[in-house]
Design a protein around this motif. Structure first.
Motif, PDB file in Angstrom:
ATOM      1  N   ARG A   1       0.849  -1.198   0.000  1.00 25.42           N
ATOM      2  CA  ARG A   1       0.000   0.000   0.000  1.00 25.42           C
ATOM      3  C   ARG A   1       0.884   1.247   0.000  1.00 25.42           C
ATOM      4  O   ARG A   1       1.869   1.313   0.731  1.00 25.42           O
ATOM      5  CB  ARG A   1      -0.926  -0.014   1.215  1.00 25.42           C
ATOM      6  N   ASN A  20       1.208   5.574   0.011  1.00 30.01           N
ATOM      7  CA  ASN A  20       0.646   6.887   0.310  1.00 30.01           C
ATOM      8  C   ASN A  20       1.749   7.925   0.103  1.00 30.01           C
ATOM      9  O   ASN A  20       2.836   7.593  -0.389  1.00 30.01           O
ATOM     10  CB  ASN A  20       0.094   6.925   1.737  1.00 30.01           C
ATOM     11  N   ASN A  21       1.501   9.169   0.498  1.00 32.89           N
ATOM     12  CA  ASN A  21       2.496  10.218   0.314  1.00 32.89           C
ATOM     13  C   ASN A  21       2.366  11.233   1.448  1.00 32.89           C
ATOM     14  O   ASN A  21       1.271  11.700   1.746  1.00 32.89           O
ATOM     15  CB  ASN A  21       2.286  10.913  -1.042  1.00 32.89           C
ATOM     16  N   LYS A  75      -9.897   5.912  -0.247  1.00 31.66           N
ATOM     17  CA  LYS A  75      -9.610   4.796  -1.153  1.00 31.66           C
ATOM     18  C   LYS A  75     -10.878   4.326  -1.844  1.00 31.66           C
ATOM     19  O   LYS A  75     -11.926   4.169  -1.236  1.00 31.66           O
ATOM     20  CB  LYS A  75      -8.970   3.631  -0.386  1.00 31.66           C
ATOM     21  N   ASN A 101      -7.224   2.633  -8.566  1.00 32.88           N
ATOM     22  CA  ASN A 101      -6.268   3.700  -8.268  1.00 32.88           C
ATOM     23  C   ASN A 101      -6.735   5.032  -8.849  1.00 32.88           C
ATOM     24  O   ASN A 101      -6.602   6.085  -8.216  1.00 32.88           O
ATOM     25  CB  ASN A 101      -4.886   3.345  -8.826  1.00 32.88           C
ATOM     26  N   LEU A 130      -7.319   8.419  -6.708  1.00 37.08           N
ATOM     27  CA  LEU A 130      -6.603   9.664  -7.004  1.00 37.08           C
ATOM     28  C   LEU A 130      -7.585  10.810  -7.279  1.00 37.08           C
ATOM     29  O   LEU A 130      -7.352  11.952  -6.853  1.00 37.08           O
ATOM     30  CB  LEU A 130      -5.673   9.446  -8.205  1.00 37.08           C
ATOM     31  N   LEU A 180       1.811  10.237  -6.633  1.00 38.10           N
ATOM     32  CA  LEU A 180       1.173   8.923  -6.521  1.00 38.10           C
ATOM     33  C   LEU A 180       0.673   8.445  -7.877  1.00 38.10           C
ATOM     34  O   LEU A 180       0.796   7.253  -8.216  1.00 38.10           O
ATOM     35  CB  LEU A 180       0.011   8.990  -5.526  1.00 38.10           C
ATOM     36  N   ALA A 240       1.817   5.025  -9.802  1.00 34.55           N
ATOM     37  CA  ALA A 240       0.861   4.028 -10.285  1.00 34.55           C
ATOM     38  C   ALA A 240       1.064   3.759 -11.775  1.00 34.55           C
ATOM     39  O   ALA A 240       1.018   2.594 -12.219  1.00 34.55           O
ATOM     40  CB  ALA A 240      -0.568   4.513 -10.026  1.00 34.55           C
ATOM     41  N   ILE A 298      -2.649   2.289  -4.351  1.00 34.39           N
ATOM     42  CA  ILE A 298      -2.665   3.600  -3.691  1.00 34.39           C
ATOM     43  C   ILE A 298      -3.683   3.555  -2.557  1.00 34.39           C
ATOM     44  O   ILE A 298      -4.849   3.221  -2.780  1.00 34.39           O
ATOM     45  CB  ILE A 298      -3.036   4.720  -4.690  1.00 34.39           C
ATOM     46  N   PRO A 341       6.671   9.851  -0.839  1.00 32.80           N
ATOM     47  CA  PRO A 341       5.971   8.567  -0.882  1.00 32.80           C
ATOM     48  C   PRO A 341       6.346   7.679   0.306  1.00 32.80           C
ATOM     49  O   PRO A 341       7.486   7.678   0.768  1.00 32.80           O
ATOM     50  CB  PRO A 341       6.451   7.950  -2.205  1.00 32.80           C
TER      51      PRO A 341
END
Length: 516
Positions: free
Chosen positions: A171, A173-174, A273, A277, A281, A301, A305, A320, A334
């Motif tokens: 998984r 994330n950022n 989520k 993806n 986003l 992100l 992807a 993501i 990230p």
């Protein structure tokens, strides 16, 4: 004359928080690390073995104090009164190595490292003061292509070890996304844009000032509560961000005392989520529409992807997921976490997911301590002991341990003959040893072979020597026959064979292949 008091004998025990590892445990770990190293090498990373001891100044995270110089690390002063310490991870030494040797190293510098680390922390069940880490890092690459590569490499490592697709998920994330959420939730815009804020935005900023969210301690507290999303759910996090909640035991846990509106903003982030993806986003862009830094994080992100998809790594392997919060207080871009999704039974017999076995992310500020310059870096650390436990759960390691073939000693004066036999077996690639204990009692030799989990015992007494033969005992088959067979079956299925001395290696190999 007064009696001299004998010094007490030392206790034969490991120090608190430490343990010993025996044959099969060491072998399993070595084999696992070797497979991981093979993947790292395939990706072009070079091995680095740095000192287990660093200066406390270089480690940086923990500093000695007057009352307890060993806080967090095992530290001491050398003869020059410099503070030294055992490394507590493999990342801080990497920063020192790169800063020290940067003029000689390629840029980017791609390295992997494996080895023990030490932490002077309170031990607990399954929590030791010495444990293994297995890291891979790229220093000097600002592109998120480096982060995507780390994620792909991590997926390949898990599959190389026998964890199939569907049993793991990485998984991503950022930290920039979270920064954007913090801005959107608590401020709405930068301070010099207050005049252009909506009434709601101005109220949010006022609340931000009143509740002191510029305080790093409060930000850390927010991160800790967000990290509990998987355990307590959205409603539990909402209570922890506001007034607090009672845990399962009934004890009250104080909240961060944010407003309900602020808490709703964080919950929306955690629940962003979606099925794909692209949808995730898009939802993040909605939440972060007024945050430049947040949208920058979303763009990164999206690029990760796309890069992964181009290599065949879909969301069934790497996805993501804004609910990944662990490590966001440390990383600058990230951040990723590998979870094993298959179920196990806990100590109370309840089903639960195995959980996280690796994590990493981008940390662009680490080398700056030494050089004064920002050097981009990203990497991953695999929890060796947890991953080994997972492999045991899946039956990928462990099981019965096979020992060496044991050549017994019937006549100690003919030790050279027995050494010749074992040499032939070893040269043929067969693990073997001569019994080196007291050969007087032959039964003890077979007990030794049993304790070593030996598959075969070789016997050559004086009579066999004179006839040019050896006896080869299949210990695995013998044990099975002894457990289940009748006398007639035992006679039909003998577990001991007499063969010509020259056929020793061939017969032993035949038995071993039959046991496999």
């Amino acid at each position: 004359m007064a009696k001299v008091k004998k010094a007490p004998r030392p206790k034969a025990q490991t120090p608190k928080g430490f343990r010993d590892y025996f044959g099969h445990e060491v072998r399993e770990r070595t084999e696992m690390l070797s497979k991981i190293a093979g993947v790292y090498h395939r990706y072009g990373f070079e091995a680095l073995e740095s000192s287990a001891v660093e200066t406390v100044e270089a480690l940086g995270k923990f500093l000695p104090d007057v009352d307890r110089p060993n806080e967090g690390v095992f530290a001491w002063q050398d003869e020059d009164d410099n503070w030294m310490a055992l490394r507590y991870d493999l990342t801080a030494p990497l920063a020192r190595v790169y800063a020290e040797h940067r003029n000689d190293l390629p840029l980017p510098y791609r390295r992997f490292a494996m080895g023990p680390v030490w932490r002077n922390e309170k031990p607990g069940p399954g929590r030791y003061r010495q444990f293994y880490q297995c890291d891979a890092d790229t220093v000097g690459a600002a592109s998120v292509a480096a982060d995507a590569e780390i994620c792909a490499m991590l997926a390949d490592c898990l599959e190389e070890l026998g964890i199939p697709r569907g049993d793991y998920l990485i998984r991503v994330n950022n930290r920039k996304v979270l920064n954007g959420v913090l801005t959107s939730v608590t401020r709405g815009a930068e301070q010099n844009d207050i005049a252009s804020m909506s009434a709601e935005g101005r109220r949010a900023y006022r609340d931000f000032e009143m509740q002191g969210l510029q305080n790093d301690e409060i930000l850390d507290s927010i991160l800790r509560q967000l990290d509990k999303f998987d355990k307590v759910g959205a409603e539990g996090v909402r209570h922890l961000l506001t007034g607090g909640r009672h845990d399962a035991s009934g004890a009250f846990i104080d909240g961060v005392n944010l407003s309900d509106e602020m808490a709703d903003g964080f919950i929306a982030f955690l629940q962003a989520k979606r099925e794909t993806n692209a949808e995730t986003l898009a939802r993040l862009r909605e939440i972060l529409a007024h945050s430049a830094v947040g949208l920058e994080g979303v763009d990164e992100l999206a690029e990760i992807a796309d890069l992964l998809a181009a290599q065949g790594y879909g969301p069934d392997r790497i996805v993501i997921d804004p609910s990944v919060v662990r490590g966001l207080g440390y990383y600058t871009g990230p951040v990723f976490e590998a979870e094993l999704t298959f179920e196990i039974l806990d100590e109370k017999g309840r089903k639960r997911q195995f959980g996280s076995v690796a994590g990493g992310g981008r940390y662009d500020d680490l080398v700056k301590r030494f050089t004064g310059q920002v050097v981009p870096a990203t990497g991953v650390s695999i929890g060796v002991d947890r991953l080994l436990a997972a492999l045991r759960e899946k039956g990928r390691v462990g099981g019965s341990e096979t020992g060496p073939v044991v050549v017994t000693v019937m006549d100690r004066d003919r030790m050279a003959d027995y050494q010749a036999m074992v040499a032939e077996l070893r040269q043929a690639g067969i693990r073997a040893e001569v019994y080196l204990g007291n050969p007087k009692n032959f039964g003890n030799q077979l007990k030794y072979a049993d304790k070593r989990h030996s598959p075969v015992a070789v016997i050559e007494g004086g009579d066999e020597k004179a006839r040019g033969v050896v006896q080869i005992k299949d210990l695995i088959l013998g044990a099975k026959i002894a457990e289940n067979a009748s006398l007639e079956e035992w006679k039909e299925r003998p577990s001991q064979y007499e063969v010509a001395r020259g056929d020793l290696v061939a017969k032993v190999r035949e038995i071993l292949e039959g046991q496999a």
